[in-house]
Motif scaffolding. Structure first.
Motif, PDB file in Angstrom:
ATOM      1  N   LEU A   1      -9.106  11.347   1.678  1.00  0.00           N
ATOM      2  CA  LEU A   1      -8.332  10.177   1.270  1.00  0.00           C
ATOM      3  C   LEU A   1      -8.578   9.047   2.265  1.00  0.00           C
ATOM      4  CD1 LEU A   1      -6.214   8.761  -0.478  1.00  0.00           C
ATOM      5  CD2 LEU A   1      -4.438   9.911   0.868  1.00  0.00           C
ATOM      6  N   ILE A   2      -9.084   7.922   1.772  1.00  0.00           N
ATOM      7  CA  ILE A   2      -9.382   6.755   2.608  1.00  0.00           C
ATOM      8  C   ILE A   2      -8.343   5.679   2.317  1.00  0.00           C
ATOM      9  CG2 ILE A   2     -11.098   5.005   3.208  1.00  0.00           C
ATOM     10  CD1 ILE A   2     -13.256   6.908   2.127  1.00  0.00           C
ATOM     11  N   SER A   3      -7.594   5.289   3.323  1.00  0.00           N
ATOM     12  CA  SER A   3      -6.471   4.376   3.123  1.00  0.00           C
ATOM     13  C   SER A   3      -6.027   3.816   4.465  1.00  0.00           C
ATOM     14  CB  SER A   3      -5.310   5.122   2.453  1.00  0.00           C
ATOM     15  OG  SER A   3      -4.125   4.369   2.492  1.00  0.00           O
ATOM     16  N   ASP A   4      -5.215   2.752   4.427  1.00  0.00           N
ATOM     17  CA  ASP A   4      -4.610   2.287   5.678  1.00  0.00           C
ATOM     18  C   ASP A   4      -3.278   2.972   5.951  1.00  0.00           C
ATOM     19  OD1 ASP A   4      -2.956   1.030   3.860  1.00  0.00           O
ATOM     20  OD2 ASP A   4      -3.478  -1.000   4.461  1.00  0.00           O
TER      21      ASP A   4
ATOM     22  N   LEU B   1       0.826  -1.200   0.000  1.00  0.00           N
ATOM     23  CA  LEU B   1       0.000   0.000   0.000  1.00  0.00           C
ATOM     24  C   LEU B   1       0.854   1.241   0.000  1.00  0.00           C
ATOM     25  CD1 LEU B   1      -2.639   1.599   0.473  1.00  0.00           C
ATOM     26  CD2 LEU B   1      -2.162   1.359   2.901  1.00  0.00           C
ATOM     27  N   LEU B   2       0.537   2.174  -0.913  1.00  0.00           N
ATOM     28  CA  LEU B   2       1.093   3.517  -0.886  1.00  0.00           C
ATOM     29  C   LEU B   2       2.586   3.512  -0.590  1.00  0.00           C
ATOM     30  CD1 LEU B   2      -1.718   5.361   1.060  1.00  0.00           C
ATOM     31  CD2 LEU B   2      -1.335   5.335  -1.381  1.00  0.00           C
TER      32      LEU B   2
ATOM     33  N   PRO C   1      -6.015  -0.881  11.561  1.00  0.00           N
ATOM     34  CA  PRO C   1      -6.455   0.510  11.426  1.00  0.00           C
ATOM     35  C   PRO C   1      -6.588   0.959   9.960  1.00  0.00           C
ATOM     36  CG  PRO C   1      -4.584   0.318  12.930  1.00  0.00           C
ATOM     37  CD  PRO C   1      -4.687  -0.974  12.171  1.00  0.00           C
ATOM     38  N   TYR C   2      -7.483   1.889   9.743  1.00  0.00           N
ATOM     39  CA  TYR C   2      -7.561   2.629   8.488  1.00  0.00           C
ATOM     40  C   TYR C   2      -7.936   4.068   8.823  1.00  0.00           C
ATOM     41  CZ  TYR C   2     -12.685   2.013   8.806  1.00  0.00           C
ATOM     42  OH  TYR C   2     -13.989   2.026   9.219  1.00  0.00           O
ATOM     43  N   TYR C   3      -7.789   4.946   7.847  1.00  0.00           N
ATOM     44  CA  TYR C   3      -7.873   6.370   8.144  1.00  0.00           C
ATOM     45  C   TYR C   3      -8.630   7.147   7.078  1.00  0.00           C
ATOM     46  CZ  TYR C   3      -4.092   4.864  11.172  1.00  0.00           C
ATOM     47  OH  TYR C   3      -3.345   4.177  12.097  1.00  0.00           O
TER      48      TYR C   3
END
Length: 456
Positions: free
Chosen positions: A169-172, A6-7, A237-239
């Motif tokens: 922005l929705i991401s972990d 991820l990212l 977690p995610y944010y």
């Protein structure tokens, strides 16, 4: 870079190349090839923006509907566990339920005029609301290749930053450097990406959630071990990161995120000074009265900020209560535990100190007295004051909430042991704070000015 990561953030030595090579600011297109981003907007002051954390109430214009919200959902391989494909009797995750509802709330909201929805793969792709909601519910059909966090943030503040608009922005936000040598540069890379467009009123709100996770989990560091094919026994977690001009972020938070059950941190967001008043007939003690001009008239709804003390000593202490209406602030700044740690009393020639902070109760809300109009109360005690009037301030300091460090880990190779934590989260937040705070210390959330004076 690994496809399921991820990212992915590469080392600092490659940052410049990635920011231009992963995808450019002009390369944000739909999969059909049609450009979808708004035109470049130069940094401007937002009309009606709250200029500082100690400003007066927002203007009518600042409470008008937001011009636009852009919602970005990260869909790389490491997000698949949040959005597993249905089948075999598998239940959906809390992430799916939560994010699907959030997308629906945004789509239906009258607080925002225009809404746009995007998947972030190698670059953002424009979706309709129905398409993005379908991805959340039905799972990621084609996981993305790795995407660079600084490039994504640079794109959001460069191409989607407009007055009255925000990006979510929705991401972990799992930081996955190529090697451990890049770890010390995480803060710098985030700061540089957010600062590159020179947005002087940039604000960022961070909301942290956790969800059950049903899929492969990829540790951030290659040296931490291989992926965990069937994960996890613990929540992951995610944010939500909300980015935009300070006033727009405040308004979006209030309209669409104020009731979210989440951990929160806010950077660069500004708020109006809350309504407040001394309460002379509420849990007071000792010989004091309102010293404000015209206080004897006791007009309905009046507020008072001058304490006139007839006598104060160790034998005859004075106690007074300040009522605060904090309903316009985020839940973080209404939390009694946060208030107890961060409210400060500043005075001269007095030993006045805060002895108690508490929230409204059913009894205070049902009261016929002025205390019914306040959500929180601050009790102050003093035994000494000067011979002349002196200023007294109640200040709510802006300090990073403890959960950011508590949710941070240096090794996420075994989530079942480390718990619900994110690799290098505090370093990511450091990068945000460096941009939104600048060279100065964070300004207080609010200041309430009082006057303390002896009776004549």
């Amino acid at each position: 870079m690994r496809k399921p990561t991820l990212l992915t953030l590469l080392p600092a030595v490659a940052a410049t190349l990635l920011l231009t090579g992963c995808y450019s600011r002009e390369d944000i297109k739909s999969e059909g090839g049609t450009a979808t981003t708004p035109a470049e907007v130069p940094p401007t002051e937002v009309p009606g923006a709250v200029a500082s954390k100690n400003t007066a109430a927002p203007s009518e214009a600042s409470n008008a509907p937001l011009a636009q919200v852009n919602v970005f959902l990260e869909v790389s391989g490491s997000m698949e566990g949040f959005m597993p494909k249905p089948g075999g009797g598998a239940e959906n995750t809390r992430f799916q339920q939560h994010v699907a509802q959030f997308l629906s709330d945004v789509n239906r909201s009258t607080a925002v005029q225009q809404k746009q929805f995007f998947r972030i793969k190698e670059k953002p792709y424009r979706d309709s609301y129905q398409q993005l909601s379908g991805t959340v519910r039905g799972g990621i059909q084609e996981p993305a290749k790795s995407t660079d966090i600084p490039s994504v943030l640079d794109t959001l503040v460069s191409r989607y930053y407009q007055p009255g608009s925000v990006s979510v922005l929705i991401s972990d936000f799992i930081y996955s450097p190529k090697n451990a040598g890049a770890i010390p540069y995480i803060k710098t890379d985030i700061t540089d990406a957010l600062n590159r467009a020179g947005r002087s009123d940039l604000a960022v709100s961070v909301y942290g959630f956790t969800s059950d996770f049903k899929g492969a989990f990829y540790p951030a560091l290659k040296t931490a071990g291989a992926k965990r094919a069937s994960c996890c026994d613990t929540d992951i977690p995610y944010y939500f990161w909300v980015l935009g001009p300070a006033d727009a972020v405040r308004r979006f938070d209030a309209a669409l995120l104020s009731k979210q059950s989440a951990e929160q941190a806010h950077f660069g967001v500004t708020y109006p000074v809350p309504a407040s008043s001394l309460l002379s007939k509420f849990q007071n003690q000792g010989s004091w009265y309102y010293g404000d001009e015209g206080a004897s008239k006791r007009a309905a709804g009046a507020s008072y900020h001058t304490i006139t003390v007839a006598e104060a000593s160790a034998a005859q202490p004075v106690e007074f209560v300040l009522g605060l209406n904090l309903k316009a602030l985020p839940a973080l700044y209404q939390d009694v535990a946060y208030l107890k740690q961060n409210l400060q009393l500043i005075g001269q020639d007095t030993d006045a100190k805060i002895t108690q902070v508490f929230a409204a109760t059913e009894q205070t809300r049902a009261s016929s007295g002025p205390e019914s109009g306040y959500t929180h109360f601050v009790k102050v005690r003093l035994t000494r004051l000067g011979k002349a009037a002196r200023p007294l301030q109640v200040v709510l300091n802006d300090r990073r909430p403890a959960w950011v460090n508590q949710w941070t880990t240096k090794n996420d190779s075994n989530p079942n042991q480390s718990g619900a934590k994110t690799f290098a989260l505090s370093s990511l937040v450091d990068g945000v704070q460096a941009v939104t705070t600048g060279e100065q210390d964070a300004q207080p959330i609010f200041r309430i000015d009082l006057t303390l004076q002896p009776a004549r």
